[in-house]
Design an enzyme around this catalytic site. Structure first.
Site, mmCIF file in Angstrom:
data_model
loop_
_atom_site.group_PDB
_atom_site.id
_atom_site.type_symbol
_atom_site.label_atom_id
_atom_site.label_comp_id
_atom_site.label_asym_id
_atom_site.label_seq_id
_atom_site.Cartn_x
_atom_site.Cartn_y
_atom_site.Cartn_z
ATOM 1 N N GLU A 168 0.833 -1.206 0.000
ATOM 2 C CA GLU A 168 0.000 0.000 0.000
ATOM 3 C C GLU A 168 0.868 1.257 0.000
ATOM 4 O O GLU A 168 1.965 1.266 0.574
ATOM 5 C CB GLU A 168 -0.920 0.000 1.222
ATOM 6 C CG GLU A 168 -1.935 -1.136 1.164
ATOM 7 C CD GLU A 168 -2.930 -1.140 2.308
ATOM 8 O OE1 GLU A 168 -4.106 -1.386 2.055
ATOM 9 O OE2 GLU A 168 -2.527 -0.909 3.469
ATOM 10 N N CYS A 215 3.614 8.623 0.934
ATOM 11 C CA CYS A 215 4.159 7.720 1.948
ATOM 12 C C CYS A 215 4.411 6.354 1.284
ATOM 13 O O CYS A 215 3.477 5.681 0.861
ATOM 14 C CB CYS A 215 3.125 7.621 3.072
ATOM 15 S SG CYS A 215 3.595 6.513 4.379
ATOM 16 N N CYS A 220 6.643 -6.724 7.555
ATOM 17 C CA CYS A 220 7.686 -6.114 8.388
ATOM 18 C C CYS A 220 8.126 -7.124 9.439
ATOM 19 O O CYS A 220 7.331 -7.919 9.917
ATOM 20 C CB CYS A 220 7.120 -4.857 9.057
ATOM 21 S SG CYS A 220 8.341 -3.951 10.029
ATOM 22 N N CYS A 273 6.378 -4.009 16.002
ATOM 23 C CA CYS A 273 5.978 -2.973 16.966
ATOM 24 C C CYS A 273 4.533 -3.292 17.361
ATOM 25 O O CYS A 273 3.694 -3.528 16.489
ATOM 26 C CB CYS A 273 6.098 -1.580 16.350
ATOM 27 S SG CYS A 273 7.799 -1.209 15.847
ATOM 28 N N CYS A 327 1.305 -1.680 15.766
ATOM 29 C CA CYS A 327 1.307 -1.442 14.313
ATOM 30 C C CYS A 327 0.837 -2.694 13.569
ATOM 31 O O CYS A 327 1.256 -3.809 13.882
ATOM 32 C CB CYS A 327 2.722 -1.063 13.881
ATOM 33 S SG CYS A 327 2.857 -0.727 12.117
ATOM 34 N N CYS A 383 -1.247 6.077 10.209
ATOM 35 C CA CYS A 383 -0.039 5.430 10.742
ATOM 36 C C CYS A 383 -0.394 4.104 11.397
ATOM 37 O O CYS A 383 -1.293 4.046 12.232
ATOM 38 C CB CYS A 383 0.594 6.293 11.824
ATOM 39 S SG CYS A 383 1.303 7.789 11.224
HETATM 40 N N1 SAH Z 1 9.419 1.033 10.143
HETATM 41 C C1 SAH Z 1 9.575 2.453 10.035
HETATM 42 C C2 SAH Z 1 8.645 3.067 9.011
HETATM 43 C C3 SAH Z 1 7.188 3.020 9.382
HETATM 44 S S1 SAH Z 1 6.682 4.615 9.772
HETATM 45 C C4 SAH Z 1 9.413 3.087 11.401
HETATM 46 O O1 SAH Z 1 9.054 2.400 12.336
HETATM 47 O O2 SAH Z 1 9.708 4.266 11.547
HETATM 48 C C5 SAH Z 1 5.141 4.381 10.514
HETATM 49 C C6 SAH Z 1 5.009 5.221 11.765
HETATM 50 O O3 SAH Z 1 3.703 5.010 12.332
HETATM 51 C C7 SAH Z 1 6.018 4.807 12.816
HETATM 52 O O4 SAH Z 1 6.438 5.935 13.543
HETATM 53 C C8 SAH Z 1 5.168 3.905 13.699
HETATM 54 O O5 SAH Z 1 5.713 3.705 14.955
HETATM 55 C C9 SAH Z 1 3.854 4.658 13.699
HETATM 56 N N2 SAH Z 1 2.701 3.849 14.092
HETATM 57 C C10 SAH Z 1 2.538 2.531 13.911
HETATM 58 N N3 SAH Z 1 1.361 2.127 14.416
HETATM 59 C C11 SAH Z 1 0.762 3.233 14.915
HETATM 60 C C12 SAH Z 1 -0.487 3.463 15.561
HETATM 61 N N4 SAH Z 1 -1.330 2.465 15.785
HETATM 62 N N5 SAH Z 1 -0.779 4.717 15.958
HETATM 63 C C13 SAH Z 1 0.085 5.737 15.713
HETATM 64 N N6 SAH Z 1 1.269 5.572 15.118
HETATM 65 C C14 SAH Z 1 1.617 4.338 14.722
#
Ligand code: SAH
Length: 343
Positions: free
Chosen positions: A90, A103, A110, A114, A117, A331
């Site tokens: 996506e 983006c 991945c 996390c 996410c 995000c």
């Molecule tokens: N792997 C890289 C690129 C992904 S960026 C990284 O971690 O930076 C995606 C961003 O969205 C990251 O900052 C991640 O931590 C954030 N993110 C993921 N899940 C989220 C959520 N449920 N609410 C808010 N931010 C989130």
């Protein structure tokens, strides 16, 4: 046959030289492919017939297949692209007032898990190639026509620094003056904190911006949220970021997902200010996009109080409005799909 969009101009030059063609031919090809958007060697009329026939036998032009395009009520758009191996990724387009941000995804799935996410929930499948990264941009820019993409963020599915080679090549292709010539400072690479790769990136001096998904100034909590923190704990990470900042001379961004009752306390604000002391940075506060019942969305008061606590310590933050939630484009809501139908 090779996918020409995986080639940086330097690499293309050396291939041409090996075949005894003039290296400036690579500049012409970049002009045709990335400026004029021509994907057919026969149309590249300023290149000799002989060179064109060699190129035709050696290279092909790859493309993504658009499987779905969704528009959010706030104008954010999400594109589902099919890859050649039936995987899907996506890409998200975020129009704001003066800027239009794209983006990009860098991996199918991945590895980093996390906890809040969705991108890694179905596991990791593979890295994207530089051409698959570039094609997300070319395809979307082609669809939106006159509206120019002004910013690129590597914040889609995957961890860009875990796909170091292809991410770096994609940046080199994006910024090449003979091609797209995208401004380096308008490209931001986001990472969950792969310290050695941050050091490697710094040495390449690409001039791109760096963003760190921080989410907590406390090792125990951060390890719970972003498991890679166990391998590369905060002190090590911040040391690498400070070094990066010293040589790249551009403020680093920290992404901080606000999670109700977990990382929004006064002590967190205090610890955050202390941890980042000596750095020039920006903090983006992102109220959690709720994924499961384990974590709470912060209340308005909680968000305001946290921001105030930061301010008291001279730390200025911006509160990022969540975009595209209604189409699962915000995000942490992006997913990779296996076995998706192309086109
Ligand atoms: N792997 C890289 C690129 C992904 S960026 C990284 O971690 O930076 C995606 C961003 O969205 C990251 O900052 C991640 O931590 C954030 N993110 C993921 N899940 C989220 C959520 N449920 N609410 C808010 N931010 C989130």
């Amino acid at each position: 046959m090779e996918d020409i969009k995986n080639y940086t101009i330097q690499k293309l030059q050396s291939v041409l030289e090996e075949n005894e063609f003039a290296p400036f031919c690579a500049q012409q090809i970049f002009g045709w492919v990335y400026k004029r958007r021509i994907e057919n060697f026969d149309s590249m009329t300023d290149i000799s017939q002989k060179a064109r026939s060699v190129l035709k036998g050696a290279f092909y032009f790859s493309n993504l297949k658009l499987a779905k395009r969704e528009v959010s009520c706030d104008g954010t758009e999400k594109f589902l692209f099919g890859l050649n191996d039936r995987n899907c990724i996506e890409t998200v387009l975020i129009p704001q007032q003066a800027r239009t941000t794209l983006c990009l995804s860098t991996q199918v799935g991945c590895k980093f898990g996390c906890v809040f996410c969705l991108s890694g929930k179905a596991g990791f499948r593979r890295n994207l190639t530089a051409s698959e990264i570039i094609n997300q941009y070319l395809h979307v820019q082609g669809l939106i026509g006159a509206c120019k993409i002004t910013n690129i963020v590597f914040m889609g599915i995957g961890e860009p620094l875990d796909n170091f080679f292809h991410t770096v090549n994609a940046v080199k292709i994006f910024t090449e003056p003979k091609g797209i010539h995208f401004g380096r400072r308008r490209i931001c690479i986001s990472t969950c904190g792969l310290t050695p790769q941050i050091e490697k990136l710094e040495k390449l001096n690409l001039g791109v911006k760096l963003s760190i998904s921080l989410h907590s100034p406390d090792n125990r909590i951060r390890s719970e949220l972003v498991p890679i923190n166990k391998k590369y704990p905060l002190q090590e990470l911040i040391r690498a970021v400070k070094h990066f900042h010293k040589t790249q001379r551009y403020p680093v961004t920290f992404e901080y997902a606000l999670i109700g009752g977990l990382n929004t306390k006064k002590e967190d604000a205090l610890a955050l200010a202390k941890l980042l002391k000596g750095l020039k940075y920006k903090i983006n506060l992102i109220p959690l996009n709720r994924m499961n019942s384990r974590f709470q969305v912060p209340s308005g008061v909680e968000i305001r109080d946290f921001q105030r606590e930061l301010e008291k310590r001279g730390v200025f933050s911006t509160l990022r409005k969540s975009r595209g939630q209604d189409i699962n484009a915000a995000c942490g809501q992006l997913r990779a799909y296996a076995g998706c139908k192309r086109g």
